[in-house]
Design an enzyme around this catalytic site. Sequence first.
Site, PDB file in Angstrom:
ATOM      1  CB  CYS A   1      -1.003  -0.045   1.140  1.00 50.35           C
ATOM      2  SG  CYS A   1      -2.407   1.022   0.792  1.00 50.35           S
TER       3      CYS A   1
ATOM      4  CG  HIS B   1      -3.562  -3.394   3.089  1.00 49.87           C
ATOM      5  ND1 HIS B   1      -2.535  -2.988   3.911  1.00 49.87           N
ATOM      6  CD2 HIS B   1      -4.175  -2.272   2.664  1.00 49.87           C
ATOM      7  CE1 HIS B   1      -2.528  -1.670   3.993  1.00 49.87           C
ATOM      8  NE2 HIS B   1      -3.508  -1.202   3.246  1.00 49.87           N
TER       9      HIS B   1
ATOM     10  CD  GLU C   1      -1.475  -6.243   5.176  1.00 47.62           C
ATOM     11  OE1 GLU C   1      -1.212  -6.497   3.987  1.00 47.62           O
ATOM     12  OE2 GLU C   1      -1.545  -5.064   5.609  1.00 47.62           O
TER      13      GLU C   1
HETATM   14  N1  GLN Z   1      -1.727   6.840   2.676  1.00 50.75           N
HETATM   15  C1  GLN Z   1      -1.887   6.060   1.496  1.00 50.75           C
HETATM   16  C2  GLN Z   1      -3.235   6.275   0.821  1.00 50.75           C
HETATM   17  O1  GLN Z   1      -4.150   6.738   1.451  1.00 50.75           O
HETATM   18  C3  GLN Z   1      -1.668   4.591   1.771  1.00 50.75           C
HETATM   19  C4  GLN Z   1      -2.655   3.994   2.721  1.00 50.75           C
HETATM   20  C5  GLN Z   1      -2.204   2.677   3.282  1.00 50.75           C
HETATM   21  O2  GLN Z   1      -1.023   2.356   3.280  1.00 50.75           O
HETATM   22  N2  GLN Z   1      -3.116   1.909   3.821  1.00 50.75           N
HETATM   23  O3  GLN Z   1      -3.390   5.982  -0.347  1.00 50.75           O
END
Ligand code: GLN
Length: 532
Positions: free
Chosen positions: A378, A505, A507
């Site tokens: 992410c 994600h 995970e």
């Molecule tokens: N801050 C980034 C976004 O909002 C990544 C978010 C995250 O890592 N969950 O796109």
Amino acid sequence: MTKFIFVTGGVVSGLGKGITSASLGMLMKARSFRTTNIKIDPYLNYDAGTMNPYQHGEVFVLDDGGEVDLDLGNYERFLDTNLSFDHNITTGKVYSAVIEKERKGEYLGATVQVIPHVTNEIKERIRRIARDYDVVIVEIGGTVGDIESMPFLEAARQMQLEEGRENVAFVHVTYVPKLKVVGEQKTKPTQHSVKELRSLGIQPDAIVARSEDKLEESARRKISLFTNVSEEAVISAYDVEDTYNVPLMLENEGLARYLTKRLGLPEREPELERWAEIVEKYKNLEESVEIAIVGKYVKLSDSYLSIKEALKHSSVANGVKVKIRWIEAEDIERAGARLLEGVDGIIVPGGFGARGTEGKMRAIQYAREKNIPFLGICFGFQLTVVEFARNVLGLKDAHSTEINPQTPYPVVDLMPEQRDLNRLGGTMRLGAYPVHIKPNTLAKELYGKEIIYERHRHRWEVNPEYIKKFEEAGLVFSGIAGDDERRMEILELPGHRYFIATQFHPEFKSRPFRPAPVFHGLVRAAKEKKGI
Ligand code: GLN
């Protein structure tokens, strides 16, 4: 008739009520009862989405996009199931529903009160989920005596009255400290906490006594006598090496057996072989690899709970122990990439905000240049794009507009439709979306499929205007959003030992018997690098 088991906590928080509830759910499911778990969080937040991971640990994300308490992650992993947003009940959700009904005039002029309106709303929400199940475990967050949890305990008490005593049981998790000086297990805090519970009209059926060592017989007898719980239902939950041992320990102690009897369910032998097998395998791993997690909440490792778990799943699957080197990204800014020396793999996890971003990018650069297995997740994916833009494409000061809105090269940016940032809650791309995987890529090799569904939690995206430039320089976008081809989902770097990052994600969907492919690949690559 559905059976309900309420799990409450006493004395102190952090006793592992979540793991106890997850384990109990698992033990019931292992007896072939259709089982599910619900988590009640008595805080006023509507959901966990706006909460800092430093307070409650990671925000877990479900398929349906629900941002929930991390205990739901434990339930999903222990029961190998997918839950919905409705499985996390908060005071915020309950009160908004009640107030909305009041505004619509649904209470027909009545004075709207905690009892019965709020308690009815709580019971309705629990029963709605119960429809499809034989057993529902409801964990009530917090400790008995907290003001916030009162309406929930009252609703639970009423449920026993309405559903019948034979259909509702209470399990109370307490703490039995051992005083070093006298070397004796002290039952007084448990007695007090049960007294408090009984003053609310709830008599526990079983006590799960958390202690460092096994509960002494004298302590068990005393707890039984003072709490009016039969001795066989005073369960000793002593410290074990790993959370995966907890279901097996509780089974040995007879918790599920006692509860099935108490609830008039047929007695069955649980199917626990597969679980016992991985516990055994995990315990006996000899060789190890070291993987660095470079983040900004590393002081509280629960902030990265699902990542830790995904590594554990991959560890068992690869037959190698994974040691985690926790690194605060800001420390790399101060001390440099030497903090990463000797690691066999690097993870840059998700995150929000500026703090530590330069340190994370140093780690990414280090992994890329030194051919060290790397997984970006992410925000880690987005920063991989920024690092590549700066150091390979030579786009000086390239950045994500989240961190630097004035950057001359906004290589990570918001999609036009997501630019209204006045509402931070509820504007993210959340939950499971399809991802199309390109043939002949590392991603394809790892997943073995063309379409996968992975969970998201982000606002920013790789800026489509730069994609061609990246590709010309050798970066491969091997996964594209199935619902919107402007969105890049997976990137990889051919020629590197293992360099992959995902906008989603992975995970959150990793399970003990099914490790997330990109984690599995990371541990495998780390193992190969180390020559194991
Ligand atoms: N801050 C980034 C976004 O909002 C990544 C978010 C995250 O890592 N969950 O796109």
